[in-house]
Design a protein around this motif. Structure first.
Motif, PDB file in Angstrom:
ATOM      1  N   SER A   1      -6.504  11.955  20.856  1.00 53.57           N
ATOM      2  CA  SER A   1      -5.675  11.205  21.793  1.00 53.57           C
ATOM      3  C   SER A   1      -4.499  10.503  21.121  1.00 53.57           C
ATOM      4  O   SER A   1      -3.607  10.033  21.792  1.00 53.57           O
ATOM      5  N   ALA A   2      -4.497  10.409  19.787  1.00 54.50           N
ATOM      6  CA  ALA A   2      -3.385   9.738  19.123  1.00 54.50           C
ATOM      7  C   ALA A   2      -2.374  10.737  18.563  1.00 54.50           C
ATOM      8  O   ALA A   2      -1.564  10.402  17.701  1.00 54.50           O
ATOM      9  N   ALA A   3      -2.416  11.963  19.047  1.00 58.09           N
ATOM     10  CA  ALA A   3      -1.485  12.989  18.559  1.00 58.09           C
ATOM     11  C   ALA A   3      -0.057  12.504  18.762  1.00 58.09           C
ATOM     12  O   ALA A   3       0.292  11.987  19.818  1.00 58.09           O
ATOM     13  N   GLY A   4       0.750  12.658  17.714  1.00 58.61           N
ATOM     14  CA  GLY A   4       2.143  12.228  17.811  1.00 58.61           C
ATOM     15  C   GLY A   4       2.369  10.817  17.303  1.00 58.61           C
ATOM     16  O   GLY A   4       3.487  10.454  16.950  1.00 58.61           O
ATOM     17  N   ASP A   5       1.298  10.019  17.245  1.00 61.47           N
ATOM     18  CA  ASP A   5       1.460   8.641  16.777  1.00 61.47           C
ATOM     19  C   ASP A   5       1.489   8.551  15.259  1.00 61.47           C
ATOM     20  O   ASP A   5       2.103   7.664  14.690  1.00 61.47           O
ATOM     21  N   TRP A   6       0.779   9.447  14.613  1.00 64.65           N
ATOM     22  CA  TRP A   6       0.581   9.330  13.171  1.00 64.65           C
ATOM     23  C   TRP A   6       1.610  10.100  12.360  1.00 64.65           C
ATOM     24  O   TRP A   6       2.162  11.105  12.826  1.00 64.65           O
ATOM     25  N   ARG A   7       1.856   9.612  11.141  1.00 67.49           N
ATOM     26  CA  ARG A   7       2.703  10.290  10.169  1.00 67.49           C
ATOM     27  C   ARG A   7       2.047  10.183   8.795  1.00 67.49           C
ATOM     28  O   ARG A   7       1.151   9.362   8.594  1.00 67.49           O
ATOM     29  N   ALA A   8       2.554  10.983   7.863  1.00 70.19           N
ATOM     30  CA  ALA A   8       2.097  10.882   6.483  1.00 70.19           C
ATOM     31  C   ALA A   8       3.234  10.350   5.626  1.00 70.19           C
ATOM     32  O   ALA A   8       4.402  10.590   5.921  1.00 70.19           O
ATOM     33  N   ALA A   9       2.881   9.618   4.577  1.00 70.04           N
ATOM     34  CA  ALA A   9       3.873   9.130   3.618  1.00 70.04           C
ATOM     35  C   ALA A   9       3.246   9.152   2.241  1.00 70.04           C
ATOM     36  O   ALA A   9       2.028   9.327   2.109  1.00 70.04           O
ATOM     37  N   ALA A  10       4.101   8.977   1.214  1.00 71.64           N
ATOM     38  CA  ALA A  10       3.559   8.941  -0.142  1.00 71.64           C
ATOM     39  C   ALA A  10       2.653   7.722  -0.287  1.00 71.64           C
ATOM     40  O   ALA A  10       2.836   6.716   0.399  1.00 71.64           O
ATOM     41  N   LEU A  11       1.681   7.840  -1.155  1.00 76.78           N
ATOM     42  CA  LEU A  11       0.755   6.738  -1.401  1.00 76.78           C
ATOM     43  C   LEU A  11       1.536   5.543  -1.970  1.00 76.78           C
ATOM     44  O   LEU A  11       2.389   5.731  -2.839  1.00 76.78           O
ATOM     45  N   PRO A  12       1.279   4.333  -1.487  1.00 78.33           N
ATOM     46  CA  PRO A  12       1.951   3.164  -2.072  1.00 78.33           C
ATOM     47  C   PRO A  12       1.685   3.100  -3.576  1.00 78.33           C
ATOM     48  O   PRO A  12       0.652   3.581  -4.052  1.00 78.33           O
ATOM     49  N   GLN A  13       2.611   2.508  -4.322  1.00 82.79           N
ATOM     50  CA  GLN A  13       2.537   2.505  -5.782  1.00 82.79           C
ATOM     51  C   GLN A  13       2.090   1.157  -6.315  1.00 82.79           C
ATOM     52  O   GLN A  13       2.273   0.124  -5.679  1.00 82.79           O
ATOM     53  N   TRP A  14       1.507   1.183  -7.482  1.00 84.76           N
ATOM     54  CA  TRP A  14       1.121  -0.076  -8.130  1.00 84.76           C
ATOM     55  C   TRP A  14       2.347  -0.730  -8.757  1.00 84.76           C
ATOM     56  O   TRP A  14       2.417  -1.954  -8.867  1.00 84.76           O
ATOM     57  N   GLU A  15       3.301   0.109  -9.210  1.00 86.68           N
ATOM     58  CA  GLU A  15       4.548  -0.451  -9.746  1.00 86.68           C
ATOM     59  C   GLU A  15       5.693   0.116  -8.956  1.00 86.68           C
ATOM     60  O   GLU A  15       5.738   1.327  -8.695  1.00 86.68           O
ATOM     61  N   LYS A  16       6.631  -0.753  -8.593  1.00 86.35           N
ATOM     62  CA  LYS A  16       7.724  -0.305  -7.746  1.00 86.35           C
ATOM     63  C   LYS A  16       8.493   0.822  -8.422  1.00 86.35           C
ATOM     64  O   LYS A  16       8.805   0.773  -9.613  1.00 86.35           O
ATOM     65  N   GLY A  17       8.749   1.882  -7.668  1.00 87.43           N
ATOM     66  CA  GLY A  17       9.547   2.979  -8.191  1.00 87.43           C
ATOM     67  C   GLY A  17       8.745   4.027  -8.939  1.00 87.43           C
ATOM     68  O   GLY A  17       9.260   5.084  -9.284  1.00 87.43           O
ATOM     69  N   ALA A  18       7.479   3.746  -9.214  1.00 86.54           N
ATOM     70  CA  ALA A  18       6.664   4.733  -9.925  1.00 86.54           C
ATOM     71  C   ALA A  18       6.339   5.898  -8.985  1.00 86.54           C
ATOM     72  O   ALA A  18       6.546   5.816  -7.766  1.00 86.54           O
ATOM     73  N   GLU A  19       5.882   6.994  -9.553  1.00 89.53           N
ATOM     74  CA  GLU A  19       5.470   8.133  -8.721  1.00 89.53           C
ATOM     75  C   GLU A  19       4.126   8.632  -9.226  1.00 89.53           C
ATOM     76  O   GLU A  19       4.038   9.674  -9.870  1.00 89.53           O
ATOM     77  N   VAL A  20       3.120   7.887  -8.930  1.00 90.37           N
ATOM     78  CA  VAL A  20       1.786   8.230  -9.398  1.00 90.37           C
ATOM     79  C   VAL A  20       0.876   8.342  -8.180  1.00 90.37           C
ATOM     80  O   VAL A  20       0.977   7.553  -7.255  1.00 90.37           O
ATOM     81  N   SER A  21       0.031   9.357  -8.203  1.00 87.17           N
ATOM     82  CA  SER A  21      -0.883   9.505  -7.084  1.00 87.17           C
ATOM     83  C   SER A  21      -2.317   9.602  -7.590  1.00 87.17           C
ATOM     84  O   SER A  21      -2.605   9.241  -8.732  1.00 87.17           O
ATOM     85  N   SER A  22      -3.185  10.099  -6.765  1.00 85.25           N
ATOM     86  CA  SER A  22      -4.590  10.179  -7.130  1.00 85.25           C
ATOM     87  C   SER A  22      -5.258  11.245  -6.277  1.00 85.25           C
ATOM     88  O   SER A  22      -4.636  11.784  -5.359  1.00 85.25           O
ATOM     89  N   GLU A  23      -6.501  11.538  -6.604  1.00 90.78           N
ATOM     90  CA  GLU A  23      -7.258  12.502  -5.818  1.00 90.78           C
ATOM     91  C   GLU A  23      -8.371  11.789  -5.064  1.00 90.78           C
ATOM     92  O   GLU A  23      -8.961  10.837  -5.574  1.00 90.78           O
ATOM     93  N   ASN A  24      -8.650  12.262  -3.877  1.00 91.47           N
ATOM     94  CA  ASN A  24      -9.778  11.717  -3.131  1.00 91.47           C
ATOM     95  C   ASN A  24     -10.547  12.856  -2.486  1.00 91.47           C
ATOM     96  O   ASN A  24     -10.001  13.623  -1.701  1.00 91.47           O
ATOM     97  N   GLY A  25     -11.805  12.945  -2.856  1.00 84.72           N
ATOM     98  CA  GLY A  25     -12.625  14.009  -2.279  1.00 84.72           C
ATOM     99  C   GLY A  25     -12.288  15.365  -2.876  1.00 84.72           C
ATOM    100  O   GLY A  25     -11.720  15.469  -3.954  1.00 84.72           O
ATOM    101  N   GLY A  26     -12.647  16.372  -2.174  1.00 86.84           N
ATOM    102  CA  GLY A  26     -12.434  17.720  -2.673  1.00 86.84           C
ATOM    103  C   GLY A  26     -13.715  18.278  -3.235  1.00 86.84           C
ATOM    104  O   GLY A  26     -14.531  17.549  -3.787  1.00 86.84           O
ATOM    105  N   SER A  27     -13.900  19.581  -3.064  1.00 89.30           N
ATOM    106  CA  SER A  27     -15.134  20.148  -3.579  1.00 89.30           C
ATOM    107  C   SER A  27     -14.924  21.540  -4.137  1.00 89.30           C
ATOM    108  O   SER A  27     -13.872  22.151  -3.978  1.00 89.30           O
TER     109      SER A  27
END
Lengths: 446, 309
Positions: A293-319
């Motif tokens: 029911s929330a189709a259209g409401d959501w978007r994706a963005a880059a993960l917030p950073q621990w340091e401004k301007g950095a470009e670091v991500s992480s993994e969650n889950g996966g098998s």
């Protein structure tokens, strides 16, 4: 051949040392089990046929099994959903222990692989040449399935993290999409002040999420070199970075007390009371099927950073899919595994909504150009693929992470329901992990 | 005997309020104690029925309206029939298969357990033999051991015998019902007078004939009770099949519904809460039916026992 054997022997020696109390490592070399298998031999096995059992809960495998059986009509693949996550691991461990009913192939999440590899339950796939695949998979998943020279499984999917946010809710309260975790905290305050029923996120203590966040912050709380295991959840810089921000969110009651995957959670994602979700790139399929029911409401963005301007991500889950040592038909098992995770099967799974771990697919234009109607036509894969390339190397889980995660809520979980601080909770978690490891015969923190 | 409200006599007859509590309303004729009891009973009934009401109400909702509507009232399209059809056909109609599996486990397991309990209980109550005290101790001990504690050893045993992942692994352990045996034993000791058996023997009836023609009719209420107990137990059994069975084709409903529920918590899995809820509703229907059908025998039996006294 010679080097092959030596390499395999070293692997076995290492495992025996590490697994002292987990399994008795006999001196007998299982003759033939370390032998390299060529593609020609695999082809012959496929032609000859037989049947294999696959334990997996991943839904996209159904199509892969159909395709595989069509391509190799002599082979019968019995796909069994023997439970999800922990349920399946318990069943698998029971079967291994009982020595009967072990499947040929089993789905095992990355965090749990170490436990089964140490228990000597998994076939080393490098004898099938899987060690050549290093560049075929993105770093996070590949490092998760390998140890020293051994390849314990083939990555099935990956979960590079992204921030999913409810655009409608954020727009309504004029809150910008946070790009750092400090901004995230500010956004949480602003949102909850504007609408006391709305929260920036839900969290009741989730081991997978916490470790992913620590991973992104550059932490390496778990180290594991054979028999030596290090657990550092008190002084690690990633842990400190995480607790600093998350403690504030907890203290100010800015996190919805809703557990992931509960129906309440789905409800919160649907009605706007949970405004963002930092999780793996496999989430879109769940949005489509569970938060209709929330189709259209959501978007994706880059993960917030621990340091401004950095470009670091992480993994969650996966098998991954592993070949079980006690399986009856290992050659066929491997052939299926490679088909599902390295060759044709991958495409079928992507089409069914899985997020790949294969670098070629992550870079392919069709993949990157896919528009997600659910996200208002956003080309979300661009964000996910970039995230996959920003995962810091050097992360590892405990060789008994399944156990550690199972006691997460007894220790860290307290910070979510009582006056305990996150730091104290993590300290208690460390103690539990050290005690258990020592009991199991590891040298922990020595 | 009976609550005052029944003995009040014709309407309008006034009973003084209990314990001198002032009455606020004229028509509140009944003593206060009764109101309180009624309220308590009402609350208890509400407490017991609320989950059921929730189940029925939510079985009428689509997956979508499940998540964006108030849980205790109807909302959106009335999707009950649609949900039932979907439940029965989803995943190649595996629900029907689970239903039949459960039925098999209940008929073979609970039925067998009841049969064995009746034979054993009668034998223990009416015959003397050496070692009876040991049997008694064993049965009482077995009642005290939770089934959960036995599950893993049972698994290892069945696994050695190569029986795991087959229906035998669920049926055979279900045949053992120490509590049922104990209940039958106690019941048979009370309900079947020794004189009656002696009279039958004097009349030349063999032991088997005595059992089937004289004892069995007297035992019916006990049998029904044990049958209901073992039936509910087997129908709801979760842990034993969980560790014994891996093949979804042999799952009972409990495991199957859990598997559907778990689907919502995996990457790429489909949330089918509407089917889980409708499936749960369908799952309890046979139990409710069994209770309604069998309670007559049960009640009449209890009454018969009380008169005999």
């Amino acid at each position: 051949m010679r080097t092959m054997t030596r390499r395999a022997m070293r692997g076995v020696g290492l495992l025996c040392a590490a697994a002292l109390s987990l399994t008795a490592c006999g001196s007998s070399e299982e003759s033939g089990s370390d032998k390299a298998v060529s593609t020609g031999e695999l082809r012959t096995a496929l032609k000859k046929g037989g049947s294999i059992t696959v334990w997996a809960w991943e839904p996209t495998l159904e199509k892969v099994v159909d395709d595989f059986e069509k391509k190799y009509p002599e082979v019968e693949v019995k796909l069994v959903n023997a439970g999800t996550g922990n349920d399946q691991y318990t069943a698998l461990q029971n079967a291994v222990q009982a020595g009967s009913g072990v499947p040929d192939v089993a789905q095992i999440e990355y965090y749990a692989l170490g436990q089964f590899a140490l228990g000597e339950s998994l076939e080393d796939l490098s004898r099938y040449g899987a060690d050549q695949f290093k560049n075929a998979y993105s770093t996070g998943p590949w490092s998760a399935v390998t140890a020293e020279d051994a390849v314990y499984a083939l990555p099935m999917d990956s979960g590079p993290m992204a921030l999913f946010y409810n655009k409608k809710v954020l727009d309504k309260h004029r809150i910008a999409v946070p790009t750092t975790w400090d901004e995230y905290l500010e956004a949480a305050r602003a949102l909850h002040a504007a609408d006391p029923k709305a929260y920036i996120a839900n969290d009741t203590g989730d081991a997978g999420f916490t470790t992913s966040m620590i991973w992104q912050a550059g932490g390496t709380p778990f180290k594991n070199t054979g028999t030596d295991v290090t657990v550092d959840l008190t002084g690690d810089k990633g842990v400190t970075a995480f607790t600093e921000v998350w403690q504030k969110l907890l203290d100010e009651k800015l996190l919805a007390p809703v557990t992931n995957w509960s129906d309440e959670w789905y409800k919160g994602l649907a009605d706007g009371t949970i405004a963002t979700l930092a999780t793996g790139a496999w989430m879109p399929a769940n949005f489509v099927s569970g938060v209709e029911s929330a189709a259209g409401d959501w978007r994706a963005a880059a993960l917030p950073q621990w340091e401004k301007g950095a470009e670091v991500s992480s993994e969650n889950g996966g098998s991954s899919l592993a070949v079980m040592k006690a399986g009856k038909n290992k050659d066929l098992a491997y052939a299926f595994n490679e088909y599902a995770n390295h060759s044709e099967g991958v495409q079928a799974r992507i089409e069914a909504g899985a997020f790949p771990a294969t670098t070629a697919d992550l870079a392919s234009p069709t993949f990157l150009d896919t528009a997600f109607p659910y996200f208002g036509g956003q080309k979300a894969n661009e964000i996910f693929a970039r995230s996959a390339n920003q995962v810091p190397e050097g992360w590892s889980y405990l060789p008994y992470q399944v156990y550690a995660n199972s006691v997460f809520n007894d220790s860290v979980g307290k910070a979510y329901v009582s006056g305990t601080t996150l730091a104290d909770g993590l300290k208690a978690w460390q103690k539990a992990a050290v005690d258990y490891g020592t009991d199991q015969g590891f040298d922990v923190n020595k | 005997m009976g609550t005052p409200s029944y003995t009040d006599g014709p309407a309008g007859h006034r009973t003084p309020p209990a314990r001198g509590v002032p009455r606020r309303r004229h028509f509140a004729d009944r003593p206060r104690r009764s109101v309180l009891l009624t309220a308590l009973m009402g609350l208890t009934a509400l407490y017991a029925l609320l989950p059921l009401a929730w189940l029925v109400i939510n079985a009428t909702k689509t997956q979508k309206s499940l998540l964006d509507s108030f849980g205790l009232w109807f909302s959106g399209d009335f999707a009950l029939w649609d949900n039932i059809t979907q439940t029965l056909t989803y995943d190649d109609g595996i629900f029907v298969r689970w239903f039949l599996n459960t039925l098999l486990y209940v008929v073979a397991g609970a039925g067998g357990a009841t049969f064995l309990a009746v034979l054993g209980g009668y034998g223990l109550a009416k015959f003397d033999f050496p070692g009876k005290r040991a049997v008694f101790a064993t049965v009482i001990g077995a009642v005290a051991v939770p089934a959960t504690a036995l599950a893993v050893p049972t698994f290892l045993m069945f696994s050695k015998a190569g029986l795991t992942d087959t229906p035998w692994a669920v049926v055979v352990p279900s045949l053992v019902s120490p509590f049922g045996l104990y209940l039958m034993w106690v019941f048979a000791a009370e309900a079947v007078p020794a004189e009656l058996l002696e009279a039958a023997r004097v009349d030349g009836s063999g032991e088997l004939r005595t059992f089937f023609q004289v004892a069995l009719p007297l035992l019916t209420p006990g049998i029904v009770t044990v049958l209901l107990f073992t039936m509910v137990q087997t129908w709801n059994n979760y842990f034993l099949p969980l560790i014994m069975l891996k093949d979804p084709d042999w799952y009972p409903l409990t495991l199957g519904l859990n598997a559907w529920n778990e689907q919502a918590s995996t990457a790429g899995g489909h949330a089918v809460f509407n089917l889980v809820i409708t499936g749960s509703l369908l799952t309890i229907v046979p139990l409710v039916a069994a209770f309604l059908l069998l309670q007559r025998y049960w009640r009449s039996g209890l009454a018969a026992g009380s008169v005999k006294g």
